[in-house]
Motif scaffolding. Structure first.
Motif, short mmCIF file in Angstrom:
data_model
loop_
_atom_site.label_atom_id
_atom_site.label_comp_id
_atom_site.label_asym_id
_atom_site.label_seq_id
_atom_site.Cartn_x
_atom_site.Cartn_y
_atom_site.Cartn_z
N GLY A 105 63.96 89.15 90.59
CA GLY A 105 63.05 90.23 90.91
C GLY A 105 61.69 90.07 90.25
N GLY A 106 61.26 88.82 90.06
CA GLY A 106 59.96 88.57 89.45
C GLY A 106 59.96 88.58 87.94
N ARG A 107 61.11 88.79 87.31
CA ARG A 107 61.21 88.82 85.85
C ARG A 107 62.00 87.61 85.35
NH1 ARG A 107 62.60 94.48 86.78
NH2 ARG A 107 60.93 95.86 86.05
N PRO A 108 61.63 87.06 84.18
CA PRO A 108 62.43 85.97 83.60
C PRO A 108 63.86 86.45 83.31
CG PRO A 108 60.28 86.10 82.54
CD PRO A 108 60.41 87.34 83.39
N VAL A 109 64.83 85.59 83.57
CA VAL A 109 66.21 85.95 83.35
C VAL A 109 66.94 84.76 82.73
CG1 VAL A 109 66.94 85.23 85.67
CG2 VAL A 109 68.31 86.91 84.42
N SER A 110 67.89 85.06 81.84
CA SER A 110 68.76 84.05 81.23
C SER A 110 70.21 84.46 81.47
CB SER A 110 68.51 83.94 79.72
OG SER A 110 67.19 83.55 79.45
N ILE A 111 71.06 83.46 81.71
CA ILE A 111 72.46 83.76 81.96
C ILE A 111 73.32 82.61 81.45
CG2 ILE A 111 72.34 82.80 84.32
CD1 ILE A 111 74.42 84.99 85.11
N TYR A 112 74.48 82.93 80.87
CA TYR A 112 75.42 81.94 80.37
C TYR A 112 76.74 82.07 81.13
CZ TYR A 112 72.38 80.61 76.53
OH TYR A 112 71.33 80.12 75.80
N ILE A 113 77.23 80.94 81.63
CA ILE A 113 78.48 80.89 82.40
C ILE A 113 79.48 80.03 81.65
CG2 ILE A 113 79.54 80.20 84.59
CD1 ILE A 113 77.62 82.53 84.92
N SER A 114 80.70 80.52 81.47
CA SER A 114 81.71 79.78 80.72
C SER A 114 82.08 78.48 81.44
CB SER A 114 82.97 80.64 80.51
OG SER A 114 83.59 80.91 81.74
N LYS A 115 82.25 77.42 80.66
CA LYS A 115 82.63 76.12 81.23
C LYS A 115 84.05 76.17 81.78
CE LYS A 115 79.62 73.42 78.16
NZ LYS A 115 79.56 72.33 77.16
N GLN A 116 84.88 77.00 81.22
CA GLN A 116 86.23 77.21 81.73
C GLN A 116 86.25 78.53 82.50
OE1 GLN A 116 89.37 76.99 78.79
NE2 GLN A 116 90.75 78.24 80.04
N GLY A 117 86.58 78.47 83.76
CA GLY A 117 86.70 79.69 84.55
C GLY A 117 85.44 80.15 85.25
N GLY A 118 84.26 79.67 84.81
CA GLY A 118 83.02 80.07 85.46
C GLY A 118 82.72 81.55 85.37
N GLN A 119 83.02 82.16 84.22
CA GLN A 119 82.81 83.59 84.02
C GLN A 119 81.48 83.87 83.34
OE1 GLN A 119 85.15 85.90 85.13
NE2 GLN A 119 86.21 84.13 85.98
N VAL A 120 80.90 85.02 83.63
CA VAL A 120 79.64 85.42 82.98
C VAL A 120 79.93 85.85 81.55
CG1 VAL A 120 77.68 86.99 83.01
CG2 VAL A 120 78.61 86.12 85.16
N LEU A 121 79.34 85.15 80.60
CA LEU A 121 79.46 85.52 79.19
C LEU A 121 78.36 86.51 78.81
CD1 LEU A 121 80.58 85.17 76.30
CD2 LEU A 121 79.06 83.18 76.07
N TRP A 122 77.14 86.23 79.30
CA TRP A 122 75.99 87.03 78.88
C TRP A 122 74.85 86.81 79.85
CZ3 TRP A 122 71.02 85.53 77.36
CH2 TRP A 122 70.27 86.47 76.64
#
Length: 265
Positions: A105-122
């Motif tokens: 949406g035009g804003r900087p974003v950071s995201i972490y995805i778990s290497k096992q399971g591909g789940q959103v950590l943060w």
């Protein structure tokens, strides 16, 4: 006296007296406990946080995700409006993850995805910081509903609020999933809601990924009425519900949770 204490600690900066009174009332009730020396971090990890310190993650699944698969999972979670995410690094530790940065949406974003399971950590969307204001009860109810609807839309189901903190223009609302009318405290999720924008700016699912699993929850052996008889008779019960809580031994126990007042507190 409580208002004076909060003012001296700096939590009253920019707040009106009514907002300070709201904060004082909530801290007295342990809902917004900024002063508990047992939990010195700004973002308090919950009433049962110490029980996760020696655990292994239970909510990740078994599939190993490549960088590209993790990127695809991040894009799917963020949804419409996200541009191509770039790998920003890797996070090692209890939940190894791939980190990505981009724009949403035009804003900087950071995201972490778990290497096992591909789940959103943060994940966090960058916002202009605002003052640390404590909303009124009515305003908080709206912010809480925004957080609950967000988690439902992301597939986490219904949730119950546990507590909240307010700083930097954000309401950090901690929510526990509900299963069969039982509040699952081990699976707590944090949601950042932009107070001025009325939208979600971030989420953290560390506790959820550490504890979430399929459970066979037994029916309570103790009735609500018999459990309430064990309370101090001076307590006026305002709400009762079943709750699953973790112990330091990594066991989980089904409990009756009573919300009460004593002499108006």
């Amino acid at each position: 006296l409580k208002v004076n204490e909060l003012w001296q600690q700096g939590y009253g900066s920019g707040l009106g007296l009514s907002e300070l009174e709201f904060l004082a009332e909530e801290t007295t009730g342990s809902q917004l406990d900024f002063t508990n020396q047992e939990f010195p971090r700004l973002i308090y990890d919950g009433p049962f946080s110490e029980s996760t310190e020696d655990k292994q993650p239970e909510g990740l699944g078994s599939k190993a995700f490549s960088k590209e698969e993790a990127r695809a999972a991040a894009e799917k979670f963020l949804g419409m409006g996200v541009n191509t995410l770039e790998l920003s690094g890797e996070l090692n530790g209890t939940i190894p993850s791939f980190g990505f940065t981009g724009e949403l949406g035009g804003r900087p974003v950071s995201i972490y995805i778990s290497k096992q399971g591909g789940q959103v950590l943060w994940y966090m969307s960058q916002r202009d910081t605002g003052i640390s204001a404590v909303p009124t009860d009515e305003r908080y109810e709206h912010l809480r509903a925004v957080a609950q609807q967000y988690l439902k839309n992301k597939g986490y189901g219904s949730t119950a609020p546990s507590y909240a903190q307010f700083y930097g223009g954000m309401a950090i609302i901690n929510l526990a999933p509900i299963e069969n009318d039982i509040v699952l405290y081990p699976d707590l999720i944090k949601v950042w809601v932009d107070i001025s924008g009325n939208d979600v700016a971030g989420m953290e699912a560390q506790n959820y990924l550490m504890s979430h699993k399929k459970r066979s929850l037994p029916a309570p052996e103790l009735t609500k009425e018999d459990a309430q008889k064990m309370l101090n008779p001076d307590m006026l019960v305002t709400n009762t519900r079943l709750a699953l809580i973790p112990l330091d031994s990594n066991e989980e126990k089904l409990c009756w949770e009573f919300t009460c007042t004593v002499n108006g507190n």
